[in-house]
Design an enzyme around this catalytic site. Structure first.
Site, PDB file in Angstrom:
ATOM      1  N   SER A  39       0.810  -1.222   0.000  1.00 21.23           N
ATOM      2  CA  SER A  39       0.000   0.000   0.000  1.00 21.23           C
ATOM      3  C   SER A  39       0.845   1.275   0.000  1.00 21.23           C
ATOM      4  CB  SER A  39      -0.934   0.014   1.217  1.00 21.23           C
ATOM      5  OG  SER A  39      -0.192  -0.075   2.422  1.00 21.23           O
ATOM      6  N   ASP A 204      -0.512   7.945   9.558  1.00 26.66           N
ATOM      7  CA  ASP A 204      -1.257   7.058  10.455  1.00 26.66           C
ATOM      8  C   ASP A 204      -0.324   6.142  11.242  1.00 26.66           C
ATOM      9  OD1 ASP A 204      -0.329   5.429   8.472  1.00 26.66           O
ATOM     10  OD2 ASP A 204      -2.277   4.595   7.897  1.00 26.66           O
ATOM     11  N   HIS A 207       1.804   4.632   6.926  1.00 27.85           N
ATOM     12  CA  HIS A 207       1.843   5.131   5.553  1.00 27.85           C
ATOM     13  C   HIS A 207       2.491   6.517   5.497  1.00 27.85           C
ATOM     14  CE1 HIS A 207      -1.413   2.088   5.550  1.00 27.85           C
ATOM     15  NE2 HIS A 207      -0.799   1.742   4.425  1.00 27.85           N
TER      16      HIS A 207
END
Length: 266
Positions: A39, A204, A207
Site C-alpha cells: 500500500s 497514520d 503510511h
C-alpha cells in the site's frame, strides 16, 4: 502435360505500394521503471501526500513511464505468487524496456501474528526469489520496510519491523543488489525514533506523509545517480524533442530524428 497448373501471381499496381519511410521503424514509446510493493507503493501517486511515485514521474516526464504495481495489504508471499504475471503483463502492454524495478515490501510481512505475517526466514527467502525473478527483466533497487509507530497499530511494533529492515539489507548485500534504507533516510544515522518526528513522517503511523515521501524520492534519485547513472533523469533524453528544437520548415524530420537516436541508445 501435368494437370497441376502454376498459380498466377495477382497483378498489382506497384505505384500503389507505399514505400517504407526511413522513420517507419522509429518508436516514440517510452521505457519504464516498475514500482512493485504494497500500500505504501500503491499510495505513491497520491498528490495529497507528495507521493514519491508522482515525484518520480514528474522527474522522468517524456523520458520514462513510471508503472505502479502497488498492492495494498500484500506481503512477499502473495507478491511471489503474482510476480511472473505482473512482469509478463507489463511486457505485453509495454513492448519497451523495463530499465529498473523498485521493490518495496516488508511492512505487512512484519505484522505480529496476523494473516499477513510472514516469518522472518521466509521473508528473506521470498525477497531472494523476487529479486531473482525480477533480475531476468531489469536491475532491482530494494527499499527497506520503513519504521512504524507501534503506538498507533495493535499488530505492529518498531522492534519487530526493524528485524525485517535488517533482513532486507542482508538480502541486498547477499545478492549485491542496491538498496535504500528508509530508517536512515527518515530517522537519521542514529535510527532514533522520536514521536514528534514520527508524526511528521507518517499520516497514520505507517503510511508515508508528505515529509517521508519527499525524503524517499530524494533518496531514490540519489541512489540512481550513484548506482545507475545512465538512468538519471538529467541524463536520459526525451523521446521527442522540445518544441524549440523543432524545425518549422521540416517538422517530421526534426520530430523523429531524436526519437531515432534515442531508440539506438536503448
Amino acid at each position: 502435360m501435368s494437370s497441376v497448373q502454376k498459380r498466377k501471381e495477382p497483378i498489382t499496381d506497384k505505384s500503389d505500394v507505399k514505400k517504407k519511410g526511413k522513420y517507419d521503424d522509429v518508436s516514440v514509446a517510452l521505457d519504464q521503471i516498475l514500482l512493485f510493493g504494497d500500500s505504501i507503493t500503491q499510495q505513491g501517486f497520491g498528490l495529497d501526500r507528495s507521493g514519491f511515485a508522482a515525484s518520480l514521474q514528474n522527474a522522468y516526464i517524456r523520458k520514462v513511464d513510471i508503472i505502479n504495481r502497488g498492492l495494498s495489504g500484500y506481503n512477499t508471499r502473495w507478491c511471489l505468487k503474482v510476480v511472473d504475471q505482473v512482469l509478463s503483463s507489463i511486457e505485453r502492454k509495454h513492448p519497451t524496456k523495463t530499465l529498473l524495478t523498485i521493490l518495496f515490501l516488508g511492512a505487512n510481512d512484519s505484522v505480529v501474528d496476523g494473516v499477513q505475517t510472514v516469518p522472518l526466514e521466509e521473508y528473506k527467502q521470498n525477497l531472494i526469489e523476487l529479486c531473482t525473478k525480477i533480475q531476468s527483466v531489469s536491475p532491482v533497487l530494494l527499499i527497506t520496510p520503513p519504521p512504524v509507530d507501534g503506538a498507533k497499530w495493535t499488530d505492529r511494533t518498531l522492534s519487530n519491523t526493524k528485524m525485517y529492515r535488517d533482513a532486507c539489507i542482508g538480502v541486498a548485500e547477499e545478492l549485491s543488489v542496491d538498496y535504500v534504507d528508509t530508517w536512515k533516510e527518515f530517522l537519521g544515522n542514529s535510527l532514533k525514533f522520536e514521536q514528534k518526528l514520527a508524526d511528521e513522517l507518517f499520516d497514520d503511523g505507517l503510511h508515508l506523509a508528505s515529509k517521508a515521501n519527499k525524503l524517499l524520492y530524494v533518496a531514490i534519485i540519489r541512489k540512481i545517480k550513484s548506482k545507475f547513472p545512465l538512468l538519471h533523469p538529467d541524463i536520459l533524453q526525451p523521446t521527442l524533442p522540445w518544441w524549440a528544437d523543432i524545425d518549422p520548415d521540416n517538422v517530421q524530420e526534426s520530430l523523429l530524428k531524436l526519437a531515432k537516436r534515442v531508440n539506438k541508445q536503448h
